[in-house]
Design an enzyme around this catalytic site. Structure first.
Site, PDB file in Angstrom:
ATOM      1  N   SER A  93       0.840  -1.192   0.000  1.00 54.79           N
ATOM      2  CA  SER A  93       0.000   0.000   0.000  1.00 54.79           C
ATOM      3  C   SER A  93       0.873   1.239   0.000  1.00 54.79           C
ATOM      4  O   SER A  93       2.006   1.218   0.487  1.00 54.79           O
ATOM      5  CB  SER A  93      -0.890   0.008   1.254  1.00 54.79           C
ATOM      6  OG  SER A  93      -1.507   1.264   1.444  1.00 54.79           O
ATOM      7  N   TYR A 129       0.059   0.074  10.546  1.00 53.21           N
ATOM      8  CA  TYR A 129      -0.283  -0.360   9.190  1.00 53.21           C
ATOM      9  C   TYR A 129       0.859  -0.043   8.234  1.00 53.21           C
ATOM     10  O   TYR A 129       1.270  -0.894   7.428  1.00 53.21           O
ATOM     11  CB  TYR A 129      -1.563   0.342   8.739  1.00 53.21           C
ATOM     12  CG  TYR A 129      -1.996  -0.016   7.331  1.00 53.21           C
ATOM     13  CD1 TYR A 129      -2.467  -1.292   7.040  1.00 53.21           C
ATOM     14  CD2 TYR A 129      -1.951   0.928   6.303  1.00 53.21           C
ATOM     15  CE1 TYR A 129      -2.880  -1.620   5.756  1.00 53.21           C
ATOM     16  CE2 TYR A 129      -2.365   0.604   5.022  1.00 53.21           C
ATOM     17  CZ  TYR A 129      -2.824  -0.676   4.747  1.00 53.21           C
ATOM     18  OH  TYR A 129      -3.222  -1.005   3.475  1.00 53.21           O
TER      19      TYR A 129
END
Length: 309
Positions: free
Chosen positions: A158, A184
Site C-alpha cells: 500500500s 499499518y
C-alpha cells in the site's frame, strides 16, 4: 534498472491484463479470497485456466466465492482451505498439507488501521497478519514454489507504507504509543521488503517476487475506518474491485513480467523511488526497497517465528 512500464494504467481491469493469458496447468493460492480484491484476483486467475485455492479464515464465505467463480468462469478447479495468518499453527498446517508444485502465490489478505491488538506471541496484530503470516506462508511453501521453476509471488502492499519504516527497536509497539496508521504503514513496508529479499534469495529457483499498491478501493479491508480507508483519497481516484485487483493479477500472470522481481507497482507500472512522502498514491519509499533493510527484516522474521515454535 529502468522502470518497468506496461500498456496498462489506472483504469485497467483484471480481464484486460489477462487477455490472451493461458495458465492452464498452473496452480495458484490467493490469501484473503473470501471477498474484495482477493475474490476478484482468484476469479481472474481461474478464468485464465489456473487451478486456484482460496486461502481464507472464513471457509463458509470462501465456499460461496468459489461457487460464484465456477459459475462465472466455468472452471471447477477452485478450492477452499482454511488459513489464519495471525496464527502460526494455522499457517504451518496449511503449508504442511500442500501437495505438489505451486506456481503463483498472491499474498493479498490483510488488516488496516485496526484497534490495538496483539497475538498470543506478543506480536502487533497488523505486523503479524500482514507480514509475519505471509512470510511464514511463503517460506513454508518455498519448496512447492521451486518445484517447477518460474513461480511468482505477489505481495499486496500500500502507499500507506510511506507512513512508517520498520522501527527495528520497537516493531511491536512495546514502548511507543500505539498508532493504527503507523502500525499499518510498518506492515506494508515489510511487504515490499519481503519482495526485495525473497527475489534475491530465491533467484536460483527462478522465483520472482513483486509488490504492488492496488489503489484506493472500498472493501472489507476498511472495516476499522468506517469503510473509507484514510478518508484522504478523492472520489475520482477510487477504483472498482476489478481495477484494484488488476495490478496483482498482472504481477501474477502477465508474460510482461517474466523474470522481473523485487519491484513495486502502482497502476500496473513500476513506481518511482522517493525520499519524502508524496501525498499521492504513487512512489515507493527508499527504505522500503533498501537491500540491507530487506535482509535485516528477513532475519528478524525468522527469529520471531522460531521463538513461536
Amino acid at each position: 534498472m529502468s522502470p518497468i512500464t506496461t500498456p496498462f494504467g489506472f483504469s485497467t481491469t483484471t480481464d484486460e491484463v489477462t487477455q490472451g493469458v493461458d495458465l492452464t496447468g498452473r496452480r495458484a493460492v490467493v490469501t484473503g479470497a473470501s471477498s474484495g480484491l482477493g475474490a476478484e484476483t482468484a476469479r481472474a486467475l481461474a478464468a485464465t485456466g489456473a487451478e486456484v485455492t482460496l486461502a481464507v479464515r472464513d471457509v463458509a464465505s470462501g465456499e460461496r466465492v468459489a461457487k460464484d467463480i465456477t459459475a462465472s468462469t466455468g472452471r471447477h478447479e477452485v478450492h477452499v482451505a482454511h488459513l489464519d495468518l495471525s496464527d502460526p499453527v494455522s499457517v504451518t498446517a496449511f503449508t504442511a498439507a500442500w501437495r505438489g508444485p505451486l506456481h503463483v502465490l498472491v499474498n493479498n489478505a490483510g488488516v488496516m488501521a485496526c484497534p490495538e491488538r496483539y497475538t498470543e506471541q506478543g506480536w502487533e496484530w497488523q505486523f503479524a497478519t500482514n507480514h509475519l503470516g505471509h512470510f511464514a506462508l511463503a517460506t513454508g511453501l518455498h519448496r512447492a514454489l521451486a518445484a517447477d521453476g518460474n513461480a511468482r509471488v505477489v505481495a499486496v502492499s500500500s502507499s500507506g507504507h510511506q507512513r512508517s519504516p520498520i522501527v527495528w527497536d520497537d516493531v511491536n509497539f512495546a514502548f511507543r504509543p500505539y498508532d493504527p496508521w503507523l502500525a499499518y504503514g510498518q506492515s506494508k513496508t515489510a511487504n515490499v521488503l519481503f519482495a526485495v529479499e525473497a527475489t534475491r534469495r530465491w533467484a536460483a529457483d527462478s522465483i520472482t517476487v513483486n509488490a504492488c499498491m492496488p489503489g484506493a478501493v472500498h472493501t472489507n479491508l476498511q472495516r476499522h475506518t468506517s469503510g473509507r480507508g484514510s478518508g484522504l483519497v478523492p472520489d475520482h481516484l477510487i477504483k472498482t474491485v476489478e481495477q484494484g485487483a488488476a495490478a496483482s493479477v498482472l504481477l501474477a500472470a502477465s508474460p510482461l513480467l517474466d523474470g522481473v522481481g523485487s519491484r513495486y507497482f502502482v497502476d500496473c507500472n513500476e513506481s518511482d523511488v522517493v525520499d519524502r512522502r508524496t501525498g499521492t498514491l504513487h512512489g515507493v519509499a527508499r527504505y522500503a526497497v533498501d537491500p540491507d533493510n530487506a535482509g535485516r527484516l528477513w532475519d528478524l522474521s525468522r527469529e520471531l517465528l522460531a521463538q513461536a515454535r
